[in-house]
Design an enzyme around this catalytic site. Structure first.
Site, mmCIF file in Angstrom:
data_model
loop_
_atom_site.group_PDB
_atom_site.id
_atom_site.type_symbol
_atom_site.label_atom_id
_atom_site.label_comp_id
_atom_site.label_asym_id
_atom_site.label_seq_id
_atom_site.Cartn_x
_atom_site.Cartn_y
_atom_site.Cartn_z
ATOM 1 N N HIS A 63 38.566 -9.856 -9.139
ATOM 2 C CA HIS A 63 37.342 -10.074 -9.635
ATOM 3 C C HIS A 63 36.258 -9.863 -8.447
ATOM 4 O O HIS A 63 36.781 -9.468 -7.420
ATOM 5 C CB HIS A 63 37.291 -11.632 -10.001
ATOM 6 C CG HIS A 63 37.203 -12.801 -8.832
ATOM 7 N ND1 HIS A 63 38.710 -12.929 -8.373
ATOM 8 C CD2 HIS A 63 36.625 -13.663 -8.288
ATOM 9 C CE1 HIS A 63 38.472 -13.789 -7.342
ATOM 10 N NE2 HIS A 63 37.073 -14.387 -7.102
ATOM 11 N N HIS A 65 33.954 -11.320 -6.740
ATOM 12 C CA HIS A 65 33.426 -12.250 -5.883
ATOM 13 C C HIS A 65 33.708 -11.957 -4.374
ATOM 14 O O HIS A 65 34.814 -11.237 -4.202
ATOM 15 C CB HIS A 65 34.316 -13.776 -5.795
ATOM 16 C CG HIS A 65 33.531 -14.771 -6.937
ATOM 17 N ND1 HIS A 65 34.218 -15.647 -7.402
ATOM 18 C CD2 HIS A 65 32.364 -14.647 -7.360
ATOM 19 C CE1 HIS A 65 33.430 -16.118 -8.342
ATOM 20 N NE2 HIS A 65 32.143 -15.564 -8.410
ATOM 21 N N ASP A 67 34.920 -12.925 -1.388
ATOM 22 C CA ASP A 67 35.777 -12.926 -0.816
ATOM 23 C C ASP A 67 37.151 -12.063 -1.051
ATOM 24 O O ASP A 67 37.947 -12.072 -0.353
ATOM 25 C CB ASP A 67 36.395 -14.529 -0.473
ATOM 26 C CG ASP A 67 36.589 -15.146 -1.881
ATOM 27 O OD1 ASP A 67 35.818 -14.700 -2.784
ATOM 28 O OD2 ASP A 67 37.503 -15.705 -1.998
ATOM 29 N N HIS A 68 36.825 -11.346 -2.107
ATOM 30 C CA HIS A 68 38.145 -10.408 -2.820
ATOM 31 C C HIS A 68 37.407 -9.026 -2.494
ATOM 32 O O HIS A 68 38.275 -8.045 -2.856
ATOM 33 C CB HIS A 68 38.235 -10.854 -4.156
ATOM 34 C CG HIS A 68 38.608 -12.125 -4.418
ATOM 35 N ND1 HIS A 68 40.176 -12.561 -4.403
ATOM 36 C CD2 HIS A 68 38.065 -13.402 -4.247
ATOM 37 C CE1 HIS A 68 40.341 -13.894 -4.534
ATOM 38 N NE2 HIS A 68 39.306 -14.390 -4.481
ATOM 39 N N HIS A 141 37.586 -17.966 -14.823
ATOM 40 C CA HIS A 141 37.278 -18.275 -13.654
ATOM 41 C C HIS A 141 35.611 -18.263 -13.606
ATOM 42 O O HIS A 141 34.739 -18.263 -12.615
ATOM 43 C CB HIS A 141 37.370 -17.218 -12.523
ATOM 44 C CG HIS A 141 37.249 -17.488 -10.975
ATOM 45 N ND1 HIS A 141 37.568 -18.938 -10.239
ATOM 46 C CD2 HIS A 141 36.558 -16.728 -10.098
ATOM 47 C CE1 HIS A 141 36.844 -18.769 -9.101
ATOM 48 N NE2 HIS A 141 36.498 -17.741 -9.042
ATOM 49 N N ASP A 211 41.380 -15.658 -8.925
ATOM 50 C CA ASP A 211 41.014 -16.995 -9.118
ATOM 51 C C ASP A 211 40.805 -17.580 -10.581
ATOM 52 O O ASP A 211 40.398 -16.940 -11.491
ATOM 53 C CB ASP A 211 39.687 -17.138 -8.324
ATOM 54 C CG ASP A 211 39.623 -16.894 -6.982
ATOM 55 O OD1 ASP A 211 40.823 -16.519 -6.592
ATOM 56 O OD2 ASP A 211 38.710 -17.137 -6.386
ATOM 57 N N HIS A 269 45.250 -18.391 -1.074
ATOM 58 C CA HIS A 269 43.621 -18.707 -1.323
ATOM 59 C C HIS A 269 43.592 -20.399 -1.231
ATOM 60 O O HIS A 269 42.753 -21.109 -2.155
ATOM 61 C CB HIS A 269 43.221 -18.319 -2.711
ATOM 62 C CG HIS A 269 41.857 -18.253 -3.266
ATOM 63 N ND1 HIS A 269 40.979 -19.358 -3.424
ATOM 64 C CD2 HIS A 269 41.054 -17.372 -2.943
ATOM 65 C CE1 HIS A 269 39.792 -19.013 -3.863
ATOM 66 N NE2 HIS A 269 39.695 -17.638 -3.432
#
Length: 306
Positions: A63, A65, A67-68, A141, A211, A269
């Protein structure tokens, strides 16, 4: 096959943990490396490992976001100078991943010396490559987030030597044809190879989640998996707090393990609120319960054979 973790923290990096990044080594089925998510600093983490960017042929993003994905532009640029020259790359992810990469490259005036094939997922995806099948299914998510079910090629069943001898075919080079082809010819007659082999065996199944809070597609992705990689942003406290933020609590993961008949689970995570001591203490408490399924809290640079 082997899975290696280059980032295991949620949201923000810590002094001990980078943001999300996972490598899947496909040997002995293929010489390729597949990456799942590329958090900020992933390319620096890889420098501490034997994995080379030139062997990375596919990147799967769960996805959008930060942090990914914040490590993706830099890693793609560095691949041009670390053995990836002229080696095609396939990038799979949610809608918007192509625009994100191309805008980053354009604004920074970065030029890649290899082609990228983009595959943007809508609701779900089935993808085949080198005998592998990858399924992507939508999770829950708040934004489009996907889990990937990676199925290695089947292993051909053992040759039934006695059955072949019964038709007059003695051991020799022809046996390789029986093993690797659908049909073979002997004394002018065509035979079905499957009649002279044992049942094929499904290769390892690996489920890698983005997530998510609990949802029905989790069971589709993880069913009978040999290894499941799942987030547990919250590993203590009240479960509803995790679900309110569209994340999973450790109890959610344990329930999924049992429902989906997962053999081994690697939990990543973890919230940056937990330090190493906290995680170890919680782990020791959890495994005291005989109902706790087989799992590990993973840390950066952990590797697991599949």
């Amino acid at each position: 096959m082997e899975v290696t973790f280059f980032g295991t923290s949620a949201g923000l990096p810590t002094k001990e943990r980078n943001t999300q990044a996972i490598a899947l080594n496909l040997e002995p089925y293929s010489n390729s490396i597949w990456l799942f998510d590329v958090g900020e600093g992933t390319q620096h983490q890889i420098l501490h490992h034997a994995i080379k960017l030139g062997k990375v042929t596919h990147i799967f993003i769960t996805h959008m976001h930060g942090d990914h994905i914040f490590g993706l532009p830099g890693l793609l640029s560095s691949r041009s100078f670390q053995g990836g020259e002229q080696k095609p790359l396939t990038l799979v992810g949610p809608k918007g991943i192509k625009a994100y990469v191309e805008m980053s490259m354009n604004l920074s005036e970065s030029h890649l010396n290899y082609p990228i094939t983009y595959i943007e997922i809508d609701d779900h995806l089935t993808y085949h490559h080198d005998g592998f099948t990858v399924e992507a299914h939508l999770l829950n998510h708040g934004i489009p987030s996907y889990g990937y079910r990676v199925m290695a090629p089947e292993t051909t069943g053992t040759i039934n030597v006695e059955a072949l001898k019964n038709i007059g075919l003695e051991p020799g080079p022809k046996y390789q044809e029986v093993k690797s082809h659908d049909t073979f010819e002997h004394n002018g007659q065509v035979y079905q190879s499957k009649d002279f082999r044992g049942e094929s065996k499904q290769g390892p199944i690996v489920a890698i989640f983005g997530d998510t809070k609990p949802c029905s597609n989790e069971r589709v992705i993880s069913r009978d998996a040999d290894v499941m990689v799942h987030e547990a942003t919250y590993i203590d406290g009240e479960k509803h707090l995790a679900n309110n933020y569209h994340h999973s609590h450790i109890e959610d993961v344990f329930a999924l393990i049992k429902e989906a008949n997962v053999k081994r689970t690697l939990i990543t995570h973890l919230s940056n609120r937990y330090n190493t001591e906290d995680i170890n203490e919680i782990y020791q408490t959890l495994i005291q319960n005989e109902d706790t399924p087989n799992f590990n809290f993973v840390k950066d640079f952990d590797s697991f054979k599949i």
